[in-house]
Design an enzyme around this catalytic site. Structure first.
Site, PDB file in Angstrom:
ATOM      1  N   TYR A 151      18.173  43.179  75.681  1.00 27.57           N
ATOM      2  CA  TYR A 151      18.357  44.471  76.337  1.00 27.57           C
ATOM      3  C   TYR A 151      18.283  44.440  77.857  1.00 27.57           C
ATOM      4  O   TYR A 151      18.703  45.381  78.518  1.00 27.57           O
ATOM      5  CB  TYR A 151      17.353  45.469  75.752  1.00 27.57           C
ATOM      6  CG  TYR A 151      17.607  45.665  74.269  1.00 27.57           C
ATOM      7  CD1 TYR A 151      18.591  46.530  73.833  1.00 27.57           C
ATOM      8  CD2 TYR A 151      16.912  44.914  73.318  1.00 27.57           C
ATOM      9  CE1 TYR A 151      18.868  46.678  72.476  1.00 27.57           C
ATOM     10  CE2 TYR A 151      17.177  45.053  71.970  1.00 27.57           C
ATOM     11  CZ  TYR A 151      18.154  45.927  71.552  1.00 27.57           C
ATOM     12  OH  TYR A 151      18.440  46.065  70.221  1.00 27.57           O
TER      13      TYR A 151
ATOM     14  N   TYR B 248      10.246  53.480  67.225  1.00 26.66           N
ATOM     15  CA  TYR B 248      11.315  54.478  67.078  1.00 26.66           C
ATOM     16  C   TYR B 248      12.664  53.790  67.163  1.00 26.66           C
ATOM     17  O   TYR B 248      12.749  52.612  67.404  1.00 26.66           O
ATOM     18  CB  TYR B 248      11.181  55.603  68.094  1.00 26.66           C
ATOM     19  CG  TYR B 248      11.354  55.228  69.561  1.00 26.66           C
ATOM     20  CD1 TYR B 248      12.617  55.245  70.144  1.00 26.66           C
ATOM     21  CD2 TYR B 248      10.265  54.886  70.361  1.00 26.66           C
ATOM     22  CE1 TYR B 248      12.787  54.931  71.479  1.00 26.66           C
ATOM     23  CE2 TYR B 248      10.422  54.578  71.699  1.00 26.66           C
ATOM     24  CZ  TYR B 248      11.683  54.588  72.255  1.00 26.66           C
ATOM     25  OH  TYR B 248      11.836  54.285  73.591  1.00 26.66           O
TER      26      TYR B 248
END
Length: 433
Positions: free
Chosen positions: A152, A433
């Site tokens: 990322y 999440y």
């Protein structure tokens, strides 16, 4: 909660065009259609190497995913019932900031690409499509939790919220803290789910890096959701001297084969007072027949090592957890509070262009920031957007990033950045999440 609904943001046209050129279709999945919903969820479980979900599991997860913007990638002209070859979903949620305020964050989840379709630019299309969608909606920060830490950074995300995994040898550690007033009581599953949600929502506003949970998350921890280990879930709550709910612990216990000795795994320990936190830790560490307690996603300033008689009975493993990506420098930096005055020009490198340029960051004695363009000014510190994003929640030291070559500035400037950006208490994120 945020007033922005990510479901109102259409599929990104740039990503759609890029994938169309390779024979793939990128589109929003219709969760009102049961077959499409089930196919998306099955693809997610496949991507994370999970078991094939049951019908009850699909119904349960649809309650959560149905409130999100779900994007799937398909072979061209594949029917809606076909499993997507890649998935991602998103929603806009408040992110707690240093100083107790909040900012809208574009939360990203369930990023998967089928093993049959690697090296085709799909992950890039998914992630850049989410960042373009967030920016188009005026959301200044994006965030995610990750299964792989090497992916990322290339999209400008920085590891911003480190956490600790605590493993306690209960027989060695013992208990050295007080016995807080108030009382503990067991709770059944439905009450446990409700209590987790209530206390978490009150407690999260005091810790930067936290986001609200959701019903499906609490039902999973409490054993209400139809998961394979639901019958192992247990829970206790702490009520203060006035009978007010102040803390909750959801946990499981498993036996070391044939020994009649057990390990207690903390699913979530959430407390809004120090008495509540200590009482719940004491319960876990002094539980009958339990030799080991394991708790992940704990804040780096968790008091547990100071509550035991022998701190060498507590092993602490620090790891990355919450990743952030700043998309709008003035909006993001002016929303949080700083811990010391600062007047500095920072130069930001951003390969995707959202934050590129020079910015003057001025922080007054009250910790309030103003941010303005400063093109042509002398730069005091130069860094990439991933490094800025790592600093944002106040849990990563600028001196550490400079030591890794990720900030170009002199020692005095870096010390000023450290003093200004640090957050109290330590940032934390206690859910995935």
């Amino acid at each position: 909660m945020s007033s922005i609904d990510a479901r109102d943001v259409p599929a990104d046209t740039t990503s759609a065009e890029r994938l169309a050129a390779t024979g793939l279709e990128y589109r929003v999945v219709d969760f009102a259609d049961d077959a499409s919903s089930a196919g998306f969820q099955r693809a997610v479980d496949r991507g994370f190497l999970g078991a094939e979900p049951t019908g009850d599991m699909i119904t349960q997860v649809a309650k959560t995913f149905g409130a999100r913007r779900n994007i799937g990638v398909f072979e061209k002209k594949a029917p809606d019932t076909t499993l997507p070859i890649a998935t991602i979903n998103s929603w806009v949620t408040p992110l707690t900031l240093p100083g107790g305020g909040e900012i809208d964050m574009w939360a990203i989840s369930v990023v998967t690409v089928a093993a049959t379709h690697r090296r085709r630019g799909i992950a890039r299309a998914l992630l850049e499509g989410e960042l373009r969608a967030a920016a188009s909606a005026g959301v200044p920060v994006a965030g995610l939790t990750v299964s792989e830490a090497t992916i990322y950074g290339r999209y400008g995300f920085g590891s911003a919220i480190p956490v600790a995994r605590l493993t306690v040898d209960t027989r060695r550690a013992g208990w050295g803290g007080a016995n807080p007033p108030g009382r503990l009581e067991y709770v059944d599953r439905d009450a446990l789910a409700a209590d987790l949600g209530a206390v978490h929502e009150r407690a999260r506003s005091g810790v930067s890096g936290q986001i609200p949970g959701w019903r499906g998350r609490w039902e999973g921890y409490a054993g209400v959701a139809p998961t394979t280990d639901r019958d192992h879930a247990r829970g206790v709550r702490y009520l203060d001297e006035d009978g007010v709910l102040r803390g909750v612990l959801a946990y499981t216990v498993t036996e070391a084969s044939g020994t009649f000795r057990f390990r207690l795994d903390v699913r979530l320990l959430v407390a809004e007072t120090s008495d509540a936190r200590a009482a719940l830790w004491r319960f876990a560490l002094q539980h009958d027949l339990v030799d080991e307690v394991v708790a992940d996603l704990r804040p780096l300033d968790d008091p547990l090592p100071w509550l035991v008689a022998d701190p060498r009975g507590v092993k602490q493993e620090v790891h990355d957890h919450g990743w952030l990506r700043v998309l709008d420098v003035p909006a993001a930096l002016s929303a949080r509070r700083f811990s010391a005055p600062l007047d500095i020009v920072i130069g930001i490198d951003d390969p995707l262009g959202y934050t590129e340029g020079q910015w003057r960051l001025q922080v007054d004695q009250e910790g309030v920031a103003t941010v303005d363009r400063a093109e042509g000014a002398s730069v005091d510190a130069r860094l990439g957007v991933a490094a800025l994003s790592s600093l944002y929640a106040g849990g990563v030291r600028a001196s550490s990033l400079r030591g890794a070559g990720l900030i170009d500035a002199d020692a005095a400037t870096v010390e000023k950045l450290d003093r200004a950006f640090v957050a109290f208490p330590a940032p934390s994120l206690d859910i995935w999440y």
